[in-house]
Design a protein around this motif. Structure first.
Motif, PDB file in Angstrom:
ATOM      1  N   VAL A   1       0.838  -1.201   0.000  1.00 21.51           N
ATOM      2  CA  VAL A   1       0.000   0.000   0.000  1.00 21.51           C
ATOM      3  C   VAL A   1       0.874   1.253   0.000  1.00 21.51           C
ATOM      4  CG1 VAL A   1      -1.645   1.356   1.362  1.00 21.51           C
ATOM      5  CG2 VAL A   1      -2.028  -1.081   1.009  1.00 21.51           C
ATOM      6  N   ALA A   2       1.922   1.262   0.807  1.00 21.37           N
ATOM      7  CA  ALA A   2       2.823   2.425   0.846  1.00 21.37           C
ATOM      8  C   ALA A   2       3.468   2.641  -0.513  1.00 21.37           C
ATOM      9  CB  ALA A   2       3.885   2.230   1.925  1.00 21.37           C
ATOM     10  N   ALA A   3       3.943   1.566  -1.143  1.00 18.39           N
ATOM     11  CA  ALA A   3       4.568   1.688  -2.464  1.00 18.39           C
ATOM     12  C   ALA A   3       3.570   2.191  -3.498  1.00 18.39           C
ATOM     13  CB  ALA A   3       5.146   0.339  -2.895  1.00 18.39           C
ATOM     14  N   ALA A   4       2.349   1.673  -3.474  1.00 19.64           N
ATOM     15  CA  ALA A   4       1.325   2.109  -4.426  1.00 19.64           C
ATOM     16  C   ALA A   4       1.043   3.602  -4.260  1.00 19.64           C
ATOM     17  CB  ALA A   4       0.050   1.298  -4.248  1.00 19.64           C
ATOM     18  N   LYS A   5       0.989   4.066  -3.023  1.00 15.19           N
ATOM     19  CA  LYS A   5       0.733   5.491  -2.776  1.00 15.19           C
ATOM     20  C   LYS A   5       1.896   6.356  -3.244  1.00 15.19           C
ATOM     21  CE  LYS A   5      -2.584   5.002   0.947  1.00 15.19           C
ATOM     22  NZ  LYS A   5      -3.003   5.445   2.261  1.00 15.19           N
ATOM     23  N   ILE A   6       3.117   5.896  -2.987  1.00 11.26           N
ATOM     24  CA  ILE A   6       4.298   6.664  -3.426  1.00 11.26           C
ATOM     25  C   ILE A   6       4.327   6.756  -4.937  1.00 11.26           C
ATOM     26  CG2 ILE A   6       6.815   6.585  -3.591  1.00 11.26           C
ATOM     27  CD1 ILE A   6       6.751   5.408  -0.691  1.00 11.26           C
ATOM     28  N   PHE A   7       4.168   5.613  -5.625  1.00 11.03           N
ATOM     29  CA  PHE A   7       4.226   5.628  -7.083  1.00 11.03           C
ATOM     30  C   PHE A   7       3.067   6.400  -7.686  1.00 11.03           C
ATOM     31  CE2 PHE A   7       7.001   1.794  -6.583  1.00 11.03           C
ATOM     32  CZ  PHE A   7       8.127   2.392  -7.117  1.00 11.03           C
ATOM     33  N   ASP A   8       1.914   6.383  -7.032  1.00 12.76           N
ATOM     34  CA  ASP A   8       0.768   7.141  -7.521  1.00 12.76           C
ATOM     35  C   ASP A   8       1.088   8.637  -7.522  1.00 12.76           C
ATOM     36  OD1 ASP A   8      -1.979   7.322  -8.419  1.00 12.76           O
ATOM     37  OD2 ASP A   8      -2.396   8.198  -6.455  1.00 12.76           O
ATOM     38  N   LYS A   9       1.838   9.113  -6.544  1.00  6.80           N
ATOM     39  CA  LYS A   9       2.201  10.533  -6.465  1.00  6.80           C
ATOM     40  C   LYS A   9       3.279  10.896  -7.476  1.00  6.80           C
ATOM     41  CE  LYS A   9       0.926  11.153  -1.671  1.00  6.80           C
ATOM     42  NZ  LYS A   9       1.357  11.530  -0.332  1.00  6.80           N
ATOM     43  N   ILE A  10       4.151   9.935  -7.815  1.00  4.63           N
ATOM     44  CA  ILE A  10       5.271  10.195  -8.725  1.00  4.63           C
ATOM     45  C   ILE A  10       4.843  10.109 -10.189  1.00  4.63           C
ATOM     46  CG2 ILE A  10       7.477   9.282  -9.547  1.00  4.63           C
ATOM     47  CD1 ILE A  10       8.040   8.382  -6.688  1.00  4.63           C
TER      48      ILE A  10
ATOM     49  N   HIS B   1       7.261   6.442 -16.034  1.00  2.39           N
ATOM     50  CA  HIS B   1       6.322   5.431 -16.496  1.00  2.39           C
ATOM     51  C   HIS B   1       5.466   4.978 -15.316  1.00  2.39           C
ATOM     52  CE1 HIS B   1       8.397   5.178 -20.299  1.00  2.39           C
ATOM     53  NE2 HIS B   1       9.532   5.117 -19.632  1.00  2.39           N
ATOM     54  N   PRO B   2       4.218   4.619 -15.581  1.00  7.07           N
ATOM     55  CA  PRO B   2       3.370   4.146 -14.481  1.00  7.07           C
ATOM     56  C   PRO B   2       3.993   2.923 -13.804  1.00  7.07           C
ATOM     57  CG  PRO B   2       2.074   4.489 -16.464  1.00  7.07           C
ATOM     58  CD  PRO B   2       3.521   4.636 -16.857  1.00  7.07           C
ATOM     59  N   ALA B   3       3.952   2.893 -12.513  1.00  8.71           N
ATOM     60  CA  ALA B   3       4.447   1.747 -11.746  1.00  8.71           C
ATOM     61  C   ALA B   3       3.281   0.815 -11.441  1.00  8.71           C
ATOM     62  CB  ALA B   3       5.091   2.222 -10.457  1.00  8.71           C
ATOM     63  N   HIS B   4       3.598  -0.431 -11.273  1.00  6.49           N
ATOM     64  CA  HIS B   4       2.595  -1.437 -10.969  1.00  6.49           C
ATOM     65  C   HIS B   4       3.015  -2.110  -9.669  1.00  6.49           C
ATOM     66  CE1 HIS B   4      -0.594  -4.279 -12.009  1.00  6.49           C
ATOM     67  NE2 HIS B   4       0.191  -5.211 -11.514  1.00  6.49           N
ATOM     68  N   VAL B   5       2.173  -2.059  -8.652  1.00  3.31           N
ATOM     69  CA  VAL B   5       2.475  -2.668  -7.362  1.00  3.31           C
ATOM     70  C   VAL B   5       1.489  -3.793  -7.115  1.00  3.31           C
ATOM     71  CG1 VAL B   5       2.626  -2.298  -4.872  1.00  3.31           C
ATOM     72  CG2 VAL B   5       3.354  -0.486  -6.445  1.00  3.31           C
ATOM     73  N   GLY B   6       2.017  -4.950  -6.761  1.00  4.00           N
ATOM     74  CA  GLY B   6       1.168  -6.092  -6.468  1.00  4.00           C
ATOM     75  C   GLY B   6       1.742  -6.926  -5.341  1.00  4.00           C
TER      76      GLY B   6
ATOM     77  N   GLU C   1      -6.681   0.426  -2.484  1.00  5.86           N
ATOM     78  CA  GLU C   1      -5.468   1.234  -2.351  1.00  5.86           C
ATOM     79  C   GLU C   1      -4.576   1.162  -3.587  1.00  5.86           C
ATOM     80  OE1 GLU C   1      -4.920   3.351  -0.030  1.00  5.86           O
ATOM     81  OE2 GLU C   1      -6.501   2.777   1.349  1.00  5.86           O
ATOM     82  N   GLY C   2      -5.038   0.462  -4.633  1.00  4.32           N
ATOM     83  CA  GLY C   2      -4.289   0.423  -5.887  1.00  4.32           C
ATOM     84  C   GLY C   2      -3.292  -0.710  -5.998  1.00  4.32           C
ATOM     85  N   VAL C   3      -3.427  -1.728  -5.170  1.00  2.00           N
ATOM     86  CA  VAL C   3      -2.514  -2.873  -5.188  1.00  2.00           C
ATOM     87  C   VAL C   3      -3.156  -4.014  -5.976  1.00  2.00           C
ATOM     88  CG1 VAL C   3      -1.313  -4.576  -3.761  1.00  2.00           C
ATOM     89  CG2 VAL C   3      -1.531  -2.208  -2.960  1.00  2.00           C
ATOM     90  N   ASP C   4      -2.392  -4.589  -6.899  1.00  2.00           N
ATOM     91  CA  ASP C   4      -2.856  -5.732  -7.687  1.00  2.00           C
ATOM     92  C   ASP C   4      -2.845  -6.980  -6.802  1.00  2.00           C
ATOM     93  OD1 ASP C   4      -3.299  -7.800  -9.462  1.00  2.00           O
ATOM     94  OD2 ASP C   4      -1.593  -7.334 -10.740  1.00  2.00           O
ATOM     95  N   THR C   5      -3.973  -7.645  -6.698  1.00  2.00           N
ATOM     96  CA  THR C   5      -4.078  -8.850  -5.867  1.00  2.00           C
ATOM     97  C   THR C   5      -4.324 -10.099  -6.709  1.00  2.00           C
ATOM     98  OG1 THR C   5      -6.446  -8.507  -5.541  1.00  2.00           O
ATOM     99  CG2 THR C   5      -4.960  -7.547  -3.889  1.00  2.00           C
ATOM    100  N   SER C   6      -4.051 -10.019  -8.012  1.00  2.00           N
ATOM    101  CA  SER C   6      -4.343 -11.159  -8.888  1.00  2.00           C
ATOM    102  C   SER C   6      -3.468 -12.373  -8.586  1.00  2.00           C
ATOM    103  CB  SER C   6      -4.204 -10.752 -10.355  1.00  2.00           C
ATOM    104  OG  SER C   6      -2.878 -10.349 -10.642  1.00  2.00           O
ATOM    105  N   CYS C   7      -2.370 -12.198  -7.860  1.00  2.00           N
ATOM    106  CA  CYS C   7      -1.494 -13.322  -7.504  1.00  2.00           C
ATOM    107  C   CYS C   7      -1.652 -13.732  -6.045  1.00  2.00           C
ATOM    108  CB  CYS C   7      -0.037 -12.971  -7.802  1.00  2.00           C
ATOM    109  SG  CYS C   7       0.307 -12.848  -9.560  1.00  2.00           S
TER     110      CYS C   7
END
Length: 91
Positions: A29-38, A46-51, A72-78
């Motif tokens: 969640v923290a990584a998704a929020k950081i990359f969302d701001k960047i 480039h868009p980051a993908h966090v899962g 929170e923008g985290v991929d949970t497909s795995c």
């Protein structure tokens, strides 16, 4: 609890709370929020993908955790589910 129990003493629990999280979920969640701001704010970014990759039980607690991560923008497909996740393996 109104006070800490003495050794061997039983006490009545007045209220209990549980909160979603854990090291992996909190970090994702923290990584998704950081990359969302960047993303999109730096030239050439480039868009980051966090899962997350993991396993949860097949219950309401797991469903709630997955919904929160997705919100929170985290991929949970795995993220796999297992009926007896968290139980001791048979001997």
């Amino acid at each position: 609890m109104q006070s800490l129990p003495k050794p061997g003493e039983e006490v009545k629990v007045i209220r209990s709370s549980s909160y979603p999280g854990g090291k992996g979920g909190n970090t994702a969640v923290a990584a998704a929020k950081i990359f969302d701001k960047i993303d999109g704010k730096r030239p050439g970014s480039h868009p980051a993908h966090v899962g997350v990759i993991g396993m949860l039980g097949n219950d309401d607690v797991a469903e709630k955790q997955i919904r929160i991560l997705q919100r929170e923008g985290v991929d949970t497909s795995c993220v796999a589910k297992q009926e007896d996740a968290g139980l001791e393996p048979p001997m």
